[in-house]
Scaffold this motif. Structure first.
Motif, PDB file in Angstrom:
ATOM      1  N   LEU A  67      31.492  15.691   9.369  1.00 43.07           N
ATOM      2  CA  LEU A  67      30.225  15.331   8.724  1.00 43.07           C
ATOM      3  C   LEU A  67      29.235  16.485   8.729  1.00 43.07           C
ATOM      4  O   LEU A  67      28.485  16.672   7.761  1.00 43.07           O
ATOM      5  CB  LEU A  67      29.637  14.091   9.399  1.00 43.07           C
ATOM      6  CG  LEU A  67      30.431  12.812   9.147  1.00 43.07           C
ATOM      7  CD1 LEU A  67      29.974  11.717  10.093  1.00 43.07           C
ATOM      8  CD2 LEU A  67      30.316  12.376   7.692  1.00 43.07           C
ATOM      9  N   ILE A  68      29.230  17.275   9.793  1.00 42.74           N
ATOM     10  CA  ILE A  68      28.349  18.449   9.846  1.00 42.74           C
ATOM     11  C   ILE A  68      28.758  19.452   8.764  1.00 42.74           C
ATOM     12  O   ILE A  68      27.921  20.016   8.068  1.00 42.74           O
ATOM     13  CB  ILE A  68      28.357  19.071  11.246  1.00 42.74           C
ATOM     14  CG1 ILE A  68      27.605  18.150  12.212  1.00 42.74           C
ATOM     15  CG2 ILE A  68      27.736  20.471  11.232  1.00 42.74           C
ATOM     16  CD1 ILE A  68      27.776  18.507  13.670  1.00 42.74           C
ATOM     17  N   LYS A  69      30.063  19.672   8.617  1.00 47.41           N
ATOM     18  CA  LYS A  69      30.543  20.583   7.569  1.00 47.41           C
ATOM     19  C   LYS A  69      30.131  20.069   6.194  1.00 47.41           C
ATOM     20  O   LYS A  69      29.695  20.852   5.341  1.00 47.41           O
ATOM     21  CB  LYS A  69      32.059  20.711   7.656  1.00 47.41           C
ATOM     22  CG  LYS A  69      32.721  21.336   6.454  1.00 47.41           C
ATOM     23  CD  LYS A  69      33.044  22.786   6.650  1.00 47.41           C
ATOM     24  CE  LYS A  69      33.851  23.414   5.544  1.00 47.41           C
ATOM     25  NZ  LYS A  69      33.311  23.397   4.221  1.00 47.41           N
ATOM     26  N   LEU A  70      30.241  18.776   5.977  1.00 50.24           N
ATOM     27  CA  LEU A  70      29.850  18.186   4.701  1.00 50.24           C
ATOM     28  C   LEU A  70      28.367  18.432   4.432  1.00 50.24           C
ATOM     29  O   LEU A  70      27.976  18.832   3.336  1.00 50.24           O
ATOM     30  CB  LEU A  70      30.162  16.685   4.726  1.00 50.24           C
ATOM     31  CG  LEU A  70      30.216  15.943   3.411  1.00 50.24           C
ATOM     32  CD1 LEU A  70      31.258  16.535   2.481  1.00 50.24           C
ATOM     33  CD2 LEU A  70      30.520  14.475   3.675  1.00 50.24           C
ATOM     34  N   ALA A  71      27.543  18.243   5.444  1.00 50.67           N
ATOM     35  CA  ALA A  71      26.101  18.476   5.300  1.00 50.67           C
ATOM     36  C   ALA A  71      25.820  19.963   5.071  1.00 50.67           C
ATOM     37  O   ALA A  71      24.971  20.328   4.244  1.00 50.67           O
ATOM     38  CB  ALA A  71      25.362  17.990   6.540  1.00 50.67           C
TER      39      ALA A  71
END
Length: 97
Positions: A67-71
């Motif tokens: 999710l951090i990578k997506l953000a």
């Protein structure tokens, strides 16, 4: 596996590049798989949110990293909830009894 339901909203950048959304979704699915997880469902929506994914990961750190990578990519904002099936929720309820 830990299951998450993530609501997705396009950022301004994501809206400008909406034509690449299906490819980005495919890339996210591959990232989940490469991390030892599974994409359960991915749909596009109209309204307050632009899409939704349900995915599973082997642990919380993996889910958070995805999710951090997506953000970090800057195309979407997310709101994520931990999901439980009936058996998992029964186990949660036993812990509070």
């Amino acid at each position: 596996m830990i299951r998450y339901l993530t609501l997705i909203q396009f950022t301004d950048q994501g809206a400008r590049n909406v034509d690449k959304s299906v490819q980005r979704a495919s890339d996210f699915s591959k990232s989940v798989s490469d991390a030892g997880g599974k994409l359960v469902s991915q749909v596009w929506t109209v309204g307050q949110y632009d899409g939704c994914v349900v995915f599973e990961t082997p642990d919380e750190a993996t889910g958070s990293a995805l999710l951090i990578k997506l953000a970090k990519d800057g195309n979407v904002r997310t709101q994520t909830m931990r999901c439980y099936d009936n058996q998992e929720f029964e186990n949660v309820l036993k812990a509070v009894s």
